[in-house]
Design a protein around this motif. Structure first.
Motif, PDB file in Angstrom:
ATOM      1  N   SER A  69     -30.416  -8.698 -15.718  1.00  0.00           N
ATOM      2  CA  SER A  69     -30.540  -7.552 -16.617  1.00  0.00           C
ATOM      3  C   SER A  69     -30.305  -8.007 -18.053  1.00  0.00           C
ATOM      4  CB  SER A  69     -29.502  -6.483 -16.269  1.00  0.00           C
ATOM      5  OG  SER A  69     -29.771  -5.932 -15.013  1.00  0.00           O
ATOM      6  N   GLY A  70     -31.012  -7.369 -18.982  1.00  0.00           N
ATOM      7  CA  GLY A  70     -30.807  -7.687 -20.389  1.00  0.00           C
ATOM      8  C   GLY A  70     -32.072  -7.500 -21.203  1.00  0.00           C
ATOM      9  N   MET A  71     -31.966  -7.881 -22.472  1.00  0.00           N
ATOM     10  CA  MET A  71     -33.096  -7.751 -23.384  1.00  0.00           C
ATOM     11  C   MET A  71     -33.884  -9.064 -23.409  1.00  0.00           C
ATOM     12  SD  MET A  71     -33.318  -6.564 -27.361  1.00  0.00           S
ATOM     13  CE  MET A  71     -32.661  -8.051 -28.055  1.00  0.00           C
ATOM     14  N   TYR A  72     -35.199  -8.922 -23.440  1.00  0.00           N
ATOM     15  CA  TYR A  72     -36.103 -10.061 -23.523  1.00  0.00           C
ATOM     16  C   TYR A  72     -37.096  -9.793 -24.652  1.00  0.00           C
ATOM     17  CZ  TYR A  72     -34.225 -11.447 -19.021  1.00  0.00           C
ATOM     18  OH  TYR A  72     -33.380 -11.833 -18.017  1.00  0.00           O
ATOM     19  N   LEU A  73     -37.662 -10.848 -25.189  1.00  0.00           N
ATOM     20  CA  LEU A  73     -38.669 -10.729 -26.240  1.00  0.00           C
ATOM     21  C   LEU A  73     -39.983 -11.295 -25.743  1.00  0.00           C
ATOM     22  CD1 LEU A  73     -36.537 -11.863 -29.290  1.00  0.00           C
ATOM     23  CD2 LEU A  73     -37.204  -9.542 -28.705  1.00  0.00           C
ATOM     24  N   LEU A  74     -41.025 -10.511 -25.879  1.00  0.00           N
ATOM     25  CA  LEU A  74     -42.375 -10.938 -25.518  1.00  0.00           C
ATOM     26  C   LEU A  74     -43.078 -11.347 -26.807  1.00  0.00           C
ATOM     27  CD1 LEU A  74     -44.722 -10.742 -23.215  1.00  0.00           C
ATOM     28  CD2 LEU A  74     -45.397  -8.808 -24.617  1.00  0.00           C
ATOM     29  N   LYS A  75     -43.698 -12.520 -26.799  1.00  0.00           N
ATOM     30  CA  LYS A  75     -44.436 -13.002 -27.980  1.00  0.00           C
ATOM     31  C   LYS A  75     -45.835 -13.391 -27.546  1.00  0.00           C
ATOM     32  CE  LYS A  75     -44.572 -17.179 -30.404  1.00  0.00           C
ATOM     33  NZ  LYS A  75     -43.921 -18.365 -30.949  1.00  0.00           N
ATOM     34  N   VAL A  76     -46.830 -12.875 -28.284  1.00  0.00           N
ATOM     35  CA  VAL A  76     -48.210 -13.272 -28.031  1.00  0.00           C
ATOM     36  C   VAL A  76     -48.761 -13.855 -29.322  1.00  0.00           C
ATOM     37  CG1 VAL A  76     -49.139 -10.964 -28.488  1.00  0.00           C
ATOM     38  CG2 VAL A  76     -50.472 -12.575 -27.152  1.00  0.00           C
ATOM     39  N   GLU A  77     -49.470 -14.966 -29.202  1.00  0.00           N
ATOM     40  CA  GLU A  77     -50.006 -15.677 -30.361  1.00  0.00           C
ATOM     41  C   GLU A  77     -51.459 -16.055 -30.092  1.00  0.00           C
ATOM     42  OE1 GLU A  77     -48.801 -19.541 -33.079  1.00  0.00           O
ATOM     43  OE2 GLU A  77     -47.596 -19.014 -31.345  1.00  0.00           O
ATOM     44  N   SER A  78     -52.318 -15.760 -31.088  1.00  0.00           N
ATOM     45  CA  SER A  78     -53.726 -16.124 -30.979  1.00  0.00           C
ATOM     46  C   SER A  78     -54.330 -16.161 -32.374  1.00  0.00           C
ATOM     47  CB  SER A  78     -54.483 -15.114 -30.118  1.00  0.00           C
ATOM     48  OG  SER A  78     -55.847 -15.471 -30.037  1.00  0.00           O
ATOM     49  N   ALA A  79     -55.071 -17.210 -32.671  1.00  0.00           N
ATOM     50  CA  ALA A  79     -55.788 -17.361 -33.948  1.00  0.00           C
ATOM     51  C   ALA A  79     -54.866 -17.155 -35.143  1.00  0.00           C
ATOM     52  CB  ALA A  79     -56.969 -16.403 -34.012  1.00  0.00           C
ATOM     53  N   GLY A  80     -53.651 -17.649 -35.057  1.00  0.00           N
ATOM     54  CA  GLY A  80     -52.709 -17.545 -36.164  1.00  0.00           C
ATOM     55  C   GLY A  80     -52.006 -16.198 -36.271  1.00  0.00           C
ATOM     56  N   LEU A  81     -52.337 -15.260 -35.398  1.00  0.00           N
ATOM     57  CA  LEU A  81     -51.682 -13.952 -35.384  1.00  0.00           C
ATOM     58  C   LEU A  81     -50.588 -13.951 -34.327  1.00  0.00           C
ATOM     59  CD1 LEU A  81     -54.850 -11.677 -35.503  1.00  0.00           C
ATOM     60  CD2 LEU A  81     -53.396 -12.337 -37.410  1.00  0.00           C
ATOM     61  N   ILE A  82     -49.463 -13.332 -34.657  1.00  0.00           N
ATOM     62  CA  ILE A  82     -48.338 -13.262 -33.728  1.00  0.00           C
ATOM     63  C   ILE A  82     -47.873 -11.814 -33.636  1.00  0.00           C
ATOM     64  CG2 ILE A  82     -45.956 -13.957 -33.291  1.00  0.00           C
ATOM     65  CD1 ILE A  82     -46.565 -16.535 -34.823  1.00  0.00           C
ATOM     66  N   GLN A  83     -47.659 -11.355 -32.407  1.00  0.00           N
ATOM     67  CA  GLN A  83     -47.064 -10.038 -32.185  1.00  0.00           C
ATOM     68  C   GLN A  83     -45.909 -10.202 -31.214  1.00  0.00           C
ATOM     69  OE1 GLN A  83     -49.692  -6.820 -31.223  1.00  0.00           O
ATOM     70  NE2 GLN A  83     -51.136  -7.362 -32.820  1.00  0.00           N
ATOM     71  N   THR A  84     -44.853  -9.414 -31.429  1.00  0.00           N
ATOM     72  CA  THR A  84     -43.688  -9.474 -30.553  1.00  0.00           C
ATOM     73  C   THR A  84     -43.328  -8.071 -30.082  1.00  0.00           C
ATOM     74  OG1 THR A  84     -42.154  -9.303 -32.410  1.00  0.00           O
ATOM     75  CG2 THR A  84     -42.731 -11.525 -31.678  1.00  0.00           C
ATOM     76  N   GLN A  85     -42.558  -8.031 -29.003  1.00  0.00           N
ATOM     77  CA  GLN A  85     -42.141  -6.766 -28.448  1.00  0.00           C
ATOM     78  C   GLN A  85     -40.838  -6.974 -27.675  1.00  0.00           C
ATOM     79  OE1 GLN A  85     -44.035  -3.695 -25.250  1.00  0.00           O
ATOM     80  NE2 GLN A  85     -45.437  -4.638 -26.681  1.00  0.00           N
ATOM     81  N   LYS A  86     -39.925  -6.001 -27.788  1.00  0.00           N
ATOM     82  CA  LYS A  86     -38.674  -6.055 -27.029  1.00  0.00           C
ATOM     83  C   LYS A  86     -38.888  -5.435 -25.660  1.00  0.00           C
ATOM     84  CE  LYS A  86     -35.716  -5.457 -31.046  1.00  0.00           C
ATOM     85  NZ  LYS A  86     -34.764  -4.545 -31.692  1.00  0.00           N
TER      86      LYS A  86
END
Length: 105
Positions: free
Chosen positions: A83-100
């Protein structure tokens, strides 16, 4: 977008907002034991999507490779995680998005 000057003249505005990568909110979130989200690619390209624990360590790689343009449902099964918090990171073509993401067992 339409912008007017103080004299009422229309001014053309060039928008340079990258929209080739879109990540939906994970649902459900908080979750137990799995959550789903959607990755939309306007253009094909190399994609790296990883999940990190709070220490910054990669705990899961969900996508690592070339994806054609389109929508992709992504599921993360975290039954073997604590259990706990995790961070999702997606990267493509120099763009990065994250989500908790919050896993609650």
């Amino acid at each position: 977008m339409i912008v007017a000057s103080s004299s009422g003249e229309e001014v053309k505005v060039k928008r340079n907002i990258p929209n080739s990568l879109s990540l939906s909110d994970a649902y459900p979130n908080p979750f137990n034991p799995s959550t789903t989200l959607s990755l939309a690619m306007r253009d094909g390209g190399e994609v790296l999507m990883e999940v990190f624990n709070i220490k910054g360590q990669v705990v899961s790689t969900l996508v690592d490779g070339y994806l054609n343009a389109g929508d992709y449902p992504i599921n993360w099964d975290a039954h073997n995680m604590t259990s706990g918090m995790y961070l999702l990171k997606v990267e493509s073509a120099g763009l990065i998005q994250t989500q908790k993401l919050m896993l609650v067992k």
